[in-house]
Design a protein around this motif. Structure first.
Motif, PDB file in Angstrom:
ATOM      1  N   GLY A 188       0.810  -1.207   0.000  1.00  0.00           N
ATOM      2  CA  GLY A 188       0.000   0.000   0.000  1.00  0.00           C
ATOM      3  C   GLY A 188       0.841   1.253   0.000  1.00  0.00           C
ATOM      4  O   GLY A 188       0.543   2.230  -0.704  1.00  0.00           O
ATOM      5  N   MET A 189       1.919   1.226   0.746  1.00  0.00           N
ATOM      6  CA  MET A 189       2.833   2.366   0.808  1.00  0.00           C
ATOM      7  C   MET A 189       3.460   2.645  -0.560  1.00  0.00           C
ATOM      8  O   MET A 189       3.515   3.799  -1.019  1.00  0.00           O
ATOM      9  CB  MET A 189       3.916   2.059   1.841  1.00  0.00           C
ATOM     10  N   GLY A 190       3.910   1.598  -1.230  1.00  0.00           N
ATOM     11  CA  GLY A 190       4.545   1.777  -2.529  1.00  0.00           C
ATOM     12  C   GLY A 190       3.573   2.261  -3.593  1.00  0.00           C
ATOM     13  O   GLY A 190       3.875   3.191  -4.347  1.00  0.00           O
ATOM     14  N   LEU A 191       2.378   1.665  -3.638  1.00  0.00           N
ATOM     15  CA  LEU A 191       1.398   2.067  -4.634  1.00  0.00           C
ATOM     16  C   LEU A 191       0.882   3.485  -4.372  1.00  0.00           C
ATOM     17  O   LEU A 191       0.634   4.251  -5.313  1.00  0.00           O
ATOM     18  CB  LEU A 191       0.226   1.081  -4.645  1.00  0.00           C
ATOM     19  N   ASN A 192       0.732   3.840  -3.095  1.00  0.00           N
ATOM     20  CA  ASN A 192       0.268   5.183  -2.776  1.00  0.00           C
ATOM     21  C   ASN A 192       1.302   6.235  -3.167  1.00  0.00           C
ATOM     22  O   ASN A 192       0.937   7.356  -3.565  1.00  0.00           O
ATOM     23  CB  ASN A 192      -0.046   5.301  -1.282  1.00  0.00           C
ATOM     24  N   ALA A 193       2.577   5.902  -3.062  1.00  0.00           N
ATOM     25  CA  ALA A 193       3.621   6.839  -3.479  1.00  0.00           C
ATOM     26  C   ALA A 193       3.483   7.163  -4.967  1.00  0.00           C
ATOM     27  O   ALA A 193       3.590   8.327  -5.379  1.00  0.00           O
ATOM     28  CB  ALA A 193       4.996   6.253  -3.185  1.00  0.00           C
ATOM     29  N   ILE A 194       3.207   6.124  -5.765  1.00  0.00           N
ATOM     30  CA  ILE A 194       3.043   6.328  -7.202  1.00  0.00           C
ATOM     31  C   ILE A 194       1.807   7.164  -7.502  1.00  0.00           C
ATOM     32  O   ILE A 194       1.842   8.130  -8.275  1.00  0.00           O
ATOM     33  CB  ILE A 194       2.952   4.972  -7.927  1.00  0.00           C
ATOM     34  N   LEU A 195       0.696   6.804  -6.862  1.00  0.00           N
ATOM     35  CA  LEU A 195      -0.557   7.514  -7.135  1.00  0.00           C
ATOM     36  C   LEU A 195      -0.508   8.954  -6.627  1.00  0.00           C
ATOM     37  O   LEU A 195      -1.046   9.864  -7.278  1.00  0.00           O
ATOM     38  CB  LEU A 195      -1.729   6.764  -6.495  1.00  0.00           C
ATOM     39  N   THR A 196       0.130   9.174  -5.490  1.00  0.00           N
ATOM     40  CA  THR A 196       0.248  10.536  -4.955  1.00  0.00           C
ATOM     41  C   THR A 196       1.023  11.425  -5.912  1.00  0.00           C
ATOM     42  O   THR A 196       0.707  12.609  -6.077  1.00  0.00           O
ATOM     43  CB  THR A 196       0.940  10.520  -3.579  1.00  0.00           C
ATOM     44  N   ALA A 197       2.040  10.868  -6.557  1.00  0.00           N
ATOM     45  CA  ALA A 197       2.829  11.642  -7.520  1.00  0.00           C
ATOM     46  C   ALA A 197       1.991  12.087  -8.710  1.00  0.00           C
ATOM     47  O   ALA A 197       2.330  13.061  -9.385  1.00  0.00           O
ATOM     48  CB  ALA A 197       4.020  10.815  -8.003  1.00  0.00           C
ATOM     49  N   VAL A 198       0.876  11.378  -8.942  1.00  0.00           N
ATOM     50  CA  VAL A 198      -0.027  11.754 -10.034  1.00  0.00           C
ATOM     51  C   VAL A 198      -1.135  12.685  -9.544  1.00  0.00           C
ATOM     52  O   VAL A 198      -1.430  13.716 -10.160  1.00  0.00           O
ATOM     53  CB  VAL A 198      -0.658  10.488 -10.667  1.00  0.00           C
ATOM     54  N   LEU A 199      -1.761  12.332  -8.403  1.00  0.00           N
ATOM     55  CA  LEU A 199      -2.922  13.073  -7.929  1.00  0.00           C
ATOM     56  C   LEU A 199      -2.581  14.406  -7.283  1.00  0.00           C
ATOM     57  O   LEU A 199      -3.342  15.375  -7.436  1.00  0.00           O
ATOM     58  CB  LEU A 199      -3.709  12.214  -6.933  1.00  0.00           C
ATOM     59  N   ALA A 200      -1.473  14.466  -6.545  1.00  0.00           N
ATOM     60  CA  ALA A 200      -1.141  15.715  -5.836  1.00  0.00           C
ATOM     61  C   ALA A 200      -0.951  16.895  -6.781  1.00  0.00           C
ATOM     62  O   ALA A 200      -1.486  17.979  -6.513  1.00  0.00           O
ATOM     63  CB  ALA A 200       0.094  15.500  -4.960  1.00  0.00           C
ATOM     64  N   PRO A 201      -0.219  16.751  -7.902  1.00  0.00           N
ATOM     65  CA  PRO A 201      -0.113  17.881  -8.818  1.00  0.00           C
ATOM     66  C   PRO A 201      -1.463  18.289  -9.419  1.00  0.00           C
ATOM     67  O   PRO A 201      -1.699  19.491  -9.638  1.00  0.00           O
ATOM     68  CB  PRO A 201       0.839  17.367  -9.909  1.00  0.00           C
ATOM     69  N   LEU A 202      -2.322  17.322  -9.662  1.00  0.00           N
ATOM     70  CA  LEU A 202      -3.650  17.644 -10.194  1.00  0.00           C
ATOM     71  C   LEU A 202      -4.459  18.445  -9.176  1.00  0.00           C
ATOM     72  O   LEU A 202      -5.121  19.444  -9.527  1.00  0.00           O
ATOM     73  CB  LEU A 202      -4.406  16.352 -10.558  1.00  0.00           C
ATOM     74  N   ALA A 203      -4.419  18.004  -7.907  1.00  0.00           N
ATOM     75  CA  ALA A 203      -5.138  18.733  -6.875  1.00  0.00           C
ATOM     76  C   ALA A 203      -4.537  20.112  -6.631  1.00  0.00           C
ATOM     77  O   ALA A 203      -5.254  21.094  -6.441  1.00  0.00           O
ATOM     78  CB  ALA A 203      -5.125  17.916  -5.570  1.00  0.00           C
ATOM     79  N   ALA A 204      -3.216  20.204  -6.682  1.00  0.00           N
ATOM     80  CA  ALA A 204      -2.543  21.474  -6.447  1.00  0.00           C
ATOM     81  C   ALA A 204      -2.858  22.494  -7.538  1.00  0.00           C
ATOM     82  O   ALA A 204      -2.867  23.711  -7.288  1.00  0.00           O
ATOM     83  CB  ALA A 204      -1.036  21.257  -6.361  1.00  0.00           C
ATOM     84  N   SER A 205      -3.107  21.999  -8.743  1.00  0.00           N
ATOM     85  CA  SER A 205      -3.406  22.911  -9.848  1.00  0.00           C
ATOM     86  C   SER A 205      -4.684  23.705  -9.621  1.00  0.00           C
ATOM     87  O   SER A 205      -4.893  24.766 -10.216  1.00  0.00           O
ATOM     88  CB  SER A 205      -3.490  22.139 -11.168  1.00  0.00           C
ATOM     89  N   LEU A 206      -5.554  23.211  -8.739  1.00  0.00           N
ATOM     90  CA  LEU A 206      -6.795  23.915  -8.432  1.00  0.00           C
ATOM     91  C   LEU A 206      -6.553  25.167  -7.594  1.00  0.00           C
ATOM     92  O   LEU A 206      -7.435  26.021  -7.484  1.00  0.00           O
ATOM     93  CB  LEU A 206      -7.758  22.965  -7.681  1.00  0.00           C
ATOM     94  N   PHE A 207      -5.384  25.242  -6.986  1.00  0.00           N
ATOM     95  CA  PHE A 207      -5.062  26.379  -6.120  1.00  0.00           C
ATOM     96  C   PHE A 207      -4.114  27.360  -6.791  1.00  0.00           C
ATOM     97  O   PHE A 207      -3.654  28.295  -6.179  1.00  0.00           O
ATOM     98  CB  PHE A 207      -4.444  25.872  -4.808  1.00  0.00           C
TER      99      PHE A 207
END
Length: 237
Positions: free
Chosen positions: A218-237
């Motif tokens: 879970g830790m490894g897969l979340n690291a990969i997904l966070t690298a994708v989702l965090a920039p998308l979420a940050a773009s809203l700000f």
């Protein structure tokens, strides 16, 4: 006493002193945790951080001086992250059988961690840089700091939030999952790994080997997904 202080001042300038103290603090903290029967509040990382923080405060040592020695431990985070592939490979068959629910849990957990962090920070009126620093807090430190720098956050602040997230997760995960009556060690471990990365994974291994293996996944897969989702979420700000 003056001579002792002068000797300490001289020795504290060398990086090996702080590397040695870091390792000694963790060994002492792990011993205390063992004596406390691995109670959630007796988390070795938390205890070691407290010991080192008190030492830095008592000796008036700047963090930069300390990190010159601690960076050798910090360097090992990279190889440790790559090693997350080991539990995934070892449990590949079990992962395949539970692939769909795991992917659903991964997406829900990762998205929730990012959304709640940004939402609460925004509601509290945080400025943009510290707000964006919160987004990758549930990923493992090397990934979280890299993502933070990429989206305009402060990697150092992100590292602190990653540590706090892991420690809190390691403390509350077992009592909370017991309260929720979740018995499947795969589900328990995977949830801890997604929410509380390496520190939570270390705690999961203390509780159950299967939980620890799936926490690492879970830790490894979340690291990969966070690298994708965090920039998308940050773009809203």
């Amino acid at each position: 006493m003056t001579d002792v202080w002068q000797l300490w001042t001289y020795l504290s300038e060398g990086p090996l002193v702080w590397l040695t103290l870091t390792l000694m603090a963790y060994l002492a903290a792990d011993r205390l945790s063992l004596m406390a029967n691995r109670a959630p509040l007796a988390n070795p990382v938390l205890l070691a951080v407290i010991m080192l923080a008190v030492t830095l405060w008592a000796t008036a040592t700047p963090y930069e001086t300390y990190f010159e020695g601690a960076q050798f431990v910090h360097f090992l985070l990279g190889p440790a992250t790559v090693a997350l592939a080991v539990p995934l490979h070892a449990n590949l068959g079990r992962v395949r059988r539970a692939l769909i629910p795991m992917m659903a849990a991964l997406l829900a957990g990762s998205a929730t961690a990012i959304t709640v962090a940004l939402g609460v920070g925004y509601a509290l009126g945080l400025e943009l840089e510290p707000l964006l620093s919160l987004a990758p807090k549930s990923a493992t430190a090397p990934v979280a700091m890299g993502v933070s720098e990429r989206i305009g956050g402060a990697p150092a602040l992100t590292a602190v939030m990653v540590l706090l997230t892991g420690v809190i997760g390691a403390i509350v995960a077992t009592p909370l999952l017991n309260l929720l009556r979740i018995r499947d060690w795969r589900a328990r471990g995977f949830a801890v790994g997604v929410a509380a990365h390496g520190i939570g994974t270390a705690r999961a291994f203390q509780v159950n080997e299967t939980a620890g293996a799936f926490s690492g996944i879970g830790m490894g897969l979340n690291a990969i997904l966070t690298a994708v989702l965090a920039p998308l979420a940050a773009s809203l700000f």
